[in-house]
Design an enzyme around this catalytic site. Structure first.
Site, mmCIF file in Angstrom:
data_model
loop_
_atom_site.group_PDB
_atom_site.id
_atom_site.type_symbol
_atom_site.label_atom_id
_atom_site.label_comp_id
_atom_site.label_asym_id
_atom_site.label_seq_id
_atom_site.Cartn_x
_atom_site.Cartn_y
_atom_site.Cartn_z
ATOM 1 N N PHE A 1 -15.686 3.430 19.047
ATOM 2 C CA PHE A 1 -15.852 1.979 18.867
ATOM 3 C C PHE A 1 -14.664 1.333 18.161
ATOM 4 O O PHE A 1 -14.439 0.150 18.239
ATOM 5 C CB PHE A 1 -17.101 1.696 18.046
ATOM 6 C CG PHE A 1 -17.064 2.432 16.731
ATOM 7 C CD1 PHE A 1 -16.337 1.928 15.660
ATOM 8 C CD2 PHE A 1 -17.699 3.667 16.593
ATOM 9 C CE1 PHE A 1 -16.248 2.630 14.480
ATOM 10 C CE2 PHE A 1 -17.604 4.364 15.400
ATOM 11 C CZ PHE A 1 -16.880 3.846 14.346
ATOM 12 N N GLY A 2 -13.897 2.140 17.386
ATOM 13 C CA GLY A 2 -12.825 1.558 16.583
ATOM 14 C C GLY A 2 -12.550 2.391 15.357
ATOM 15 O O GLY A 2 -12.721 3.607 15.383
ATOM 16 N N VAL B 1 -12.681 3.135 10.953
ATOM 17 C CA VAL B 1 -13.409 2.897 9.709
ATOM 18 C C VAL B 1 -12.412 2.938 8.562
ATOM 19 O O VAL B 1 -11.626 3.879 8.451
ATOM 20 C CB VAL B 1 -14.507 3.962 9.473
ATOM 21 C CG1 VAL B 1 -15.217 3.696 8.141
ATOM 22 C CG2 VAL B 1 -15.523 3.932 10.600
ATOM 23 N N ASP C 1 -28.269 10.061 18.175
ATOM 24 C CA ASP C 1 -26.995 10.755 17.960
ATOM 25 C C ASP C 1 -26.989 11.352 16.561
ATOM 26 O O ASP C 1 -26.027 11.216 15.811
ATOM 27 C CB ASP C 1 -25.820 9.785 18.155
ATOM 28 C CG ASP C 1 -24.479 10.525 18.274
ATOM 29 O OD1 ASP C 1 -24.500 11.771 18.397
ATOM 30 O OD2 ASP C 1 -23.429 9.875 18.213
#
Length: 493
Positions: A243-244, A246, A351
């Site tokens: 997603f990107g 952190v 998950d």
């Protein structure tokens, strides 16, 4: 009493205390044994300077829940004394209950006038002429809706705004030297309420009937979480996912936070669902949402910071390798506790794995990444798209038929236990995803790790029953592991 006091206030004595009184409270089924040290110690005190200028009194208009230790939770109708104003926030002290101090959004409160007009439904402080017009012209307001607001042009005075069919008319309310109020000279009233009563009857004078006070729609929930990006500083990158990124960062230079930065704008739908889930779920074992920045790019999700990173990396680290089986059990219990809550909320994580558990100081563990979680309409959720799934953590019925349920999370929890008791080893090492599914459907199960007692291994095997309905609930798992934890104060041989 004393036992509880010492446990609560002298956290560093835990280990010693548990040795002296390992079974001090056998009936206490709460999981307070490994409560992390309260986070208050991380933040500077918000006690105002004794030399503060005189404060002013405000009314709370809406409930507000604090999202960090520097904010103050308040309920509608409470009275606050405001110590200072800062941007869109005020630093306030509660006048009822504990005299706590903290920040509250300025638009959640309104100043109390001498005659307490603020408590009246028709009085809206701090809104402009334009805003008043927009408000009166928007539903559920209609012809005859009215409000009194603070005058923009004349400090300390007021205006009356009335909706007359599709127009809004504004009347200046003058103040005479004696403190009375009037619209026309010669008609002075001691209070705004009395002035309104008069014109409700004699409305022809202003040619606008006063039928009902203006209704203000509650600020939508997102406004409460939405913060400007400028309030956050990024310090160091902690990790990267599909997603990107952190990052570890700071909020308003005082609160350490974790910031998830969205890479692709086209994931906004998933992202919005993740935020909705984070907002509605509250439990000590789930990562806590503090704020979001969703206006413009990139999008931030801001959560509490867990300094030791994800559990998988932690188990593989030098510190992780030194954990005793007692520590490993504590971690397992904490995750089971958080999952019991998700099970009660009918949320399937989908998950669950050590990489999605975050570790803080004092070995506090929290479940993260509800990116895949969906609130269940019933107990089973099927995905149409065959998205990339972590096969080695996924129950066979979910991997093959995409049928997810709390019981498929239980299977994943068994794999997580295996990761924990092997100090972060990869499950089914050397096997491909395809081979793993084939072996499992033929009845193969992971072997017992060395540092794992037969008692805990039997819990893993329960999680890996072929038929979902034969697997235990998280509530049962939590109870079983908790009793092993509580009575197993000696390391396993």
């Amino acid at each position: 009493g004393m036992d509880q006091f010492i446990r609560k206030h002298l956290t560093f004595l835990h280990t010693f205390w548990n040795k002296c009184l390992p079974n001090a409270s056998p009936n206490n089924h709460s999981l307070d044994f490994w409560e992390p040290i309260p986070e208050e110690s991380l933040h500077p005190t918000l006690d105002p300077d004794p030399a503060e200028p005189p404060f002013s009194l405000f009314d709370v208009l809406y409930d507000f829940t604090a999202r960090s230790t520097e904010e103050l939770s308040v309920n509608r109708g409470e009275k606050l004394c405001v110590l200072k104003e800062e941007g869109g926030y005020v630093l306030a002290r509660r006048l009822s209950g504990d005299p706590l101090v903290g920040y509250v959004p300025a638009n959640y409160i309104s100043k109390i006038c001498r005659e307490s007009a603020a408590q009246q439904p028709w009085y809206l402080s701090g809104i402009s002429r334009n805003k008043a017009s927009l408000l009166l012209l928007s539903p559920p307001n209609r012809h005859g809706s009215f409000l009194i607001r603070d005058s923009e042009s004349n400090k300390g005075e007021h205006s009356l705004s009335v909706r007359n069919h599709s127009k809004v008319r504004h009347f200046r309310i003058y103040k005479d030297p004696g403190g009375g109020f009037y619209l026309e000279k010669g008609h002075t009233f001691p209070t705004l309420a009395q002035l309104l009563s008069y014109y409700t009857v004699n409305w022809k004078v202003i040619q606008s009937p006063l039928l009902q006070p203006c209704t203000q729609k509650r600020t939508p929930e997102t406004d409460q979480w939405e913060r400007p990006r400028s309030e956050f500083q990024l310090w160091r990158k902690m990790g990267e996912g599909c997603f990107g990124e952190v990052w570890e960062g700071m909020w308003k230079n005082t609160v350490p936070v974790a910031i998830k930065i969205m890479k692709q704008a086209d994931m906004r739908d998933d992202f919005a669902k993740e935020i909705q889930n984070l907002k509605s779920l509250k439990h000590t074992r789930l990562i806590k949402l503090l704020a979001i920045c969703s206006m413009g790019e990139p999008v931030y999700i801001v959560t509490e910071l867990m300094r030791k990173g994800n559990l998988h990396s932690y188990l593989n680290s030098v510190a992780g390798k030194e954990l005793t089986t007692h520590h490993l059990l504590s971690i397992s219990c904490q995750v089971a506790d958080g999952m019991t809550y998700l099970e009660e909320q009918h949320v399937v994580h989908r998950d669950l794995a050590a990489r999605n558990i975050l570790v803080g100081d004092d070995l506090a563990c929290k479940i993260a990444d509800f990116g895949l979680a969906r609130l269940l309409k019933d107990d089973i959720y099927s995905t149409s798209s065959n998205t990339m799934i972590p096969v080695k953590w996924t129950a066979p019925e979910a991997a093959i038929y995409q049928t997810y349920s709390p019981k498929s999370d239980v299977w994943s929890y068994g794999i997580l236990l295996y990761e924990v008791f092997t100090y972060g080893q990869c499950p089914y090492e050397g096997m491909t995803n395809q081979e793993t599914i084939q072996q499992i459907t033929r009845g193969y199960r992971l072997p017992r790790p060395n540092s794992c007692s037969p008692e805990i291994y039997s819990v893993m095997l329960e999680c890996w029953k072929s038929h979902p309905e034969d697997r235990p609930s998280f509530l049962t798992l939590r109870e079983s592991l908790f009793s092993i934890y509580k009575w197993g104060h000696h390391p396993f041989s």
